[in-house]
Every structure is written in C-alpha cells, then in structure tokens.
Design an enzyme around this catalytic site. Structure first.
Site, PDB file in Angstrom:
ATOM      1  N   ASP A 196      41.535  37.981  32.560  1.00  0.00           N
ATOM      2  CA  ASP A 196      42.671  37.982  32.914  1.00  0.00           C
ATOM      3  C   ASP A 196      43.610  37.119  32.576  1.00  0.00           C
ATOM      4  OD1 ASP A 196      44.594  38.442  34.314  1.00  0.00           O
ATOM      5  OD2 ASP A 196      43.430  38.395  35.608  1.00  0.00           O
ATOM      6  N   HIS A 250      40.426  43.942  40.214  1.00  0.00           N
ATOM      7  CA  HIS A 250      40.690  42.615  41.546  1.00  0.00           C
ATOM      8  C   HIS A 250      40.278  44.050  42.712  1.00  0.00           C
ATOM      9  CE1 HIS A 250      42.012  40.070  38.065  1.00  0.00           C
ATOM     10  NE2 HIS A 250      43.299  41.020  38.933  1.00  0.00           N
TER      11      HIS A 250
HETATM   12 ZN    ZN Z   1      45.750  41.209  35.675  1.00  0.00          ZN
END
Ligand code: ZN
Length: 457
Positions: free
Chosen positions: A318, A267
């Site tokens: 994720d 991210h």
């Molecule tokens: Zn994560």
C-alpha cells in the site's frame, strides 16, 4: 525447457525434498519431480517457496514513506496524512513515477514479492497524460522484471453524494469518456506476465451510476479481469456511507454489485459479521495491508473469524511504509494476538504452523486478486518463487514447516537469497542486477523533490 534443482521446499501444500522443476519458455512449470539428485556440476538451491503477490501498491507513495512521522499541533490521523500526501503527489511527473516505481519494484523483488497490483490513480487529468503515467509504471515493471497487474483507478468525486473533487484530487480525475479510452488503449500494452484490471477508488470517489459502464467496458476487453476497490478503511467513511446510502460500505457493495471471485476488497477493515460472512461466501479476496493500516491508524480487520469461515485474503504494501511480506503477515497475526491475549490465532483451533499457513494462504489469495497464475509451486502455475538462505542463523534447528514459521516470525536480516519471476532469476545472492543504477537515480530524484517542497512550504 529449463530444469531447476532445490534441496527442499513447499510444493503445492506439502513439503518435498530433492526437487526438480521443469519450466517452459513461457515461464510455466510443466513438471515437478522429487527425489531427484542434480547432475554432476550442478548445485541444488536451498529451500524454495512460492513468491508472494503484493496485491496493493501506490508506487509514488514510497518516496513519501517515513516523511510524515511528525506531529504538528491539531488533528493527526488518516485524513491529515492524506492532505500531506496530496502535496507530495502534486510533484509527480511520468519521469518521477518511473524512477520511484523502478526502485520500489526492486525493493519488492528483494523482499520476496514477484508480482504487484498497482492501484494507480495519478492520471493528471486527460488521457495523454494518463497514458504517460501508466507507461511509466509499465516501463518500471518491465525493466525490473516484476509481474504487473495494472489497475488504473476511476476517481470522480470527493465524497458521498457527488461532492466535487478538491484541488488536491485534480491529478486523479478523468474527463468524460477518458477512463474507457484509457482501458481500451492499455489493454493491448499489457501482455505476457502483465495484466490489466479494473479499479474503483472507493465508494466516496465513485458514484453509483459509474460502476456499470466501467464494468461493461472492462468485460468487453477481458471478462475475467480483476476488480479492486478501497472499501472501508476508516470509520468516517463508514458513517458517511450510512448517512448517504442507508448502508455500510461492504453491505452496499454486496447488495448493489455482482461481487464474486474477481473482486478484491482493499481495507475491508470495518465490517460487521454479516459483511465478512458475505465476502467469504462470494469468494472475493480481502486485501489487507497491516503495516500501512497500523501506520495510518485504520483499525483491525476481524481476520480470525473471517479465515475460520473460509475467507480468502492477500497482502499489500500500500503506502510502502514497509516492503516486507513477513512484516505484513506478522502484524496481521500480532493484531489478533494483542486484542485476544492469545497466541497462534489465525491457524484456527484445529492447529497448524502459523507462518506456513499465512504465507501459503496469502500467496494464493494474492494470486487470485491479481488474476495471475501464481501463488503456489505446481504444474500449470508460473515459476514465481523465492529461495531462502538456510545458512542464516534464524533457521538453526528448524525443519520443514518450522522453516517458514522462522522465516515469517524471526527471519532477520532478510534471508531471501534468490527470486525467480516467470522462470527468470531477477535477484541472485540478494542482489538485483539494476539496483545500483536505479537506487542512485532514485536518491537524486527524491532529493530534488524534497528540496522543491521545502521551497514551497
Ligand atoms: Zn490504497
């Protein structure tokens, strides 16, 4: 030595026909022949592609996916989702983690992922419990056949400036010295297709002084092991980082750590130009999880500029709101199209097939991030591959690179028929040998947890 035959497929960066792969006892490709017709009685498989590495997983969150899509009055964002997720995490035991991870890894294999980076932060405080939790993940990988890069997470604080961890974060912590012990105990347990890596939860959860000792311990065990970190998912953490350190998260990391090709920045959503250029120059991989990032309202990574500068990326599922590499790649491209009002953005101005480009690049970047010899079909790489069912209507009229474009952008239902990991078929004709038993255990377990949570809340 085994031989596997395919009608066509992506070998290295090129399309080939009538392929024969020679695979040794360790699951490595030793020879690639093309123009070979299979011997009488053997039917060649259809189109072969490299399987996709999944570089970012929190396995337990699969059982929570889809259960946080309601709104209560007040704030609804990443941080309110995180509070709900902590309530769920409190119910995790080694048994629960093993069942959930096993079901998840079967879903991943069926979707075309052959390896997973398990960013594992459910330790339950001391080293014996942490070991049991890690063993649950390793067992799940072994019994389903997925290749594992196990990434036990260092987690110490709630926020920048050494804010103590909250009650909800207690299962993520280690007592003094226990993280080092855990790495040392785990290293010999991860052999063959499984690997150990180092993992910092985030800059908010790991104080500056904790980086060097953890890296030194990992280097003493394996100085090529991958290093993962959540880096800049939310603007709130970027602002808190600037306030505390005077630098943005990626800026701080590049200035203070020896970021190189071992690193995977999960991210890296909120980066300025100097930051994304810095990541590209260091050869680190950006770990993008577009379905989760969309679900949690994170933001959009400047993928077009980064890729044009030669930046490397891979994809992860994720939170497991989606377990489909094609959806991750589609969303990655569509985020760019929607913000630019343009088409086929990520191939760059030089042109090319978007689906094929994204699949090949994400496979290579993911392999680098997991420290596994996969990501393309080539001599010396492990035989991790998928076979497409070319009778699926979506492939009508498509040839060569258009096959991957159609697979990524229009492949419904899932056209992955067979999946091989390290030379072993783990999915045949769309089915995993253990799925009925594992999914039954999973349904029973998650039902039990949900009933318990209803009783509490
Ligand atoms: Zn994560």
């Amino acid at each position: 030595m085994q031989k596997h035959y395919f009608k066509d497929g992506l070998i290295g960066a090129n399309w080939a026909s009538d392929i024969c792969l020679h695979v040794d006892a360790d699951g490595l490709v030793t020879k690639v022949e093309t123009g070979v017709i299979p011997p009488r009685g053997i039917v060649a498989h259809a189109t072969v592609l490299p399987a996709m590495p999944n570089l970012h997983s929190h396995a337990f969150q699969r059982a929570f996916a889809g259960l946080a899509e309601f709104r209560t009055p007040g704030q609804s964002d990443f941080w309110s989702w995180r509070t709900a997720m902590y309530h769920f995490a409190a119910h995790m035991t080694p048994e629960a983690v093993e069942v959930i991870a096993s079901a998840l890894y079967i879903e991943m294999l069926k979707a075309g992922y052959s390896a997973v980076g398990e960013f594992h932060y459910l330790h339950n405080s001391h080293v014996d419990q942490a070991l049991a939790m890690s063993d649950a993940i390793i067992t799940a990988a072994e019994q389903t056949g997925i290749a594992l890069t196990h990434l036990p997470v260092l987690y110490q604080t709630a926020d920048f400036g050494g804010v103590p961890a909250s009650k909800g974060q207690a299962p993520f912590l280690h007592a003094d010295g226990e993280y080092d012990r855990l790495l040392k105990i785990l290293k010999p347990r991860l052999k063959g297709r499984n690997k150990l890596g180092l993992c910092f939860h985030s800059l908010r959860a790991v104080p500056e002084e904790a980086f060097a000792p953890a890296i030194a311990t990992m280097d003493s065990l394996d100085d090529s092991a991958p290093i993962h970190i959540h880096i800049a998912e939310q603007m709130r953490e970027v602002e808190a980082c600037v306030k505390s350190t005077g630098k943005r998260p990626v800026e701080w990391l590049l200035a203070n750590q020896n970021v190189d090709a071992r690193w995977c920045l999960i991210h890296a959503t909120h980066v300025n130009e100097a930051e994304w250029r810095g990541i590209a120059e260091r050869g680190a991989v950006v770990g993008l999880c577009p379905a989760t990032e969309a679900n949690l309202g994170d933001g959009i990574f400047p993928a077009a500029e980064f890729m044009a500068a030669g930046g490397r990326f891979g994809i992860g599922s994720d939170s497991h709101i989606s377990i489909d590499p094609r959806e991750e790649l589609r969303l990655l491209e569509y985020g760019q199209r929607l913000t630019r009002q343009a088409r086929t953005v990520l191939t760059g101005e030089g042109g090319g097939h978007t689906g094929e480009f994204l699949w090949a690049q994400a496979a290579k970047g993911g392999a680098q991030a997991l420290g596994q010899p996969i990501g393309e079909i080539a001599v010396g790489k492990r035989a991790d591959l998928i076979v497409l069912d070319r009778t699926c209507p979506t492939f009508a009229g498509a040839s060569y690179a258009q096959v991957v474009d159609a697979f990524v952008f229009a492949g419904q239902p899932n056209p992955v028929s067979d999946v091989m990991v390290a030379g072993e078929w783990v999915v045949r004709a769309g089915k995993h040998a253990k799925e009925d038993e594992v999914f039954a255990r999973y349904g029973e377990l998650v039902g039990r947890i949900a009933a318990k949570m209803e009783g509490v809340e």
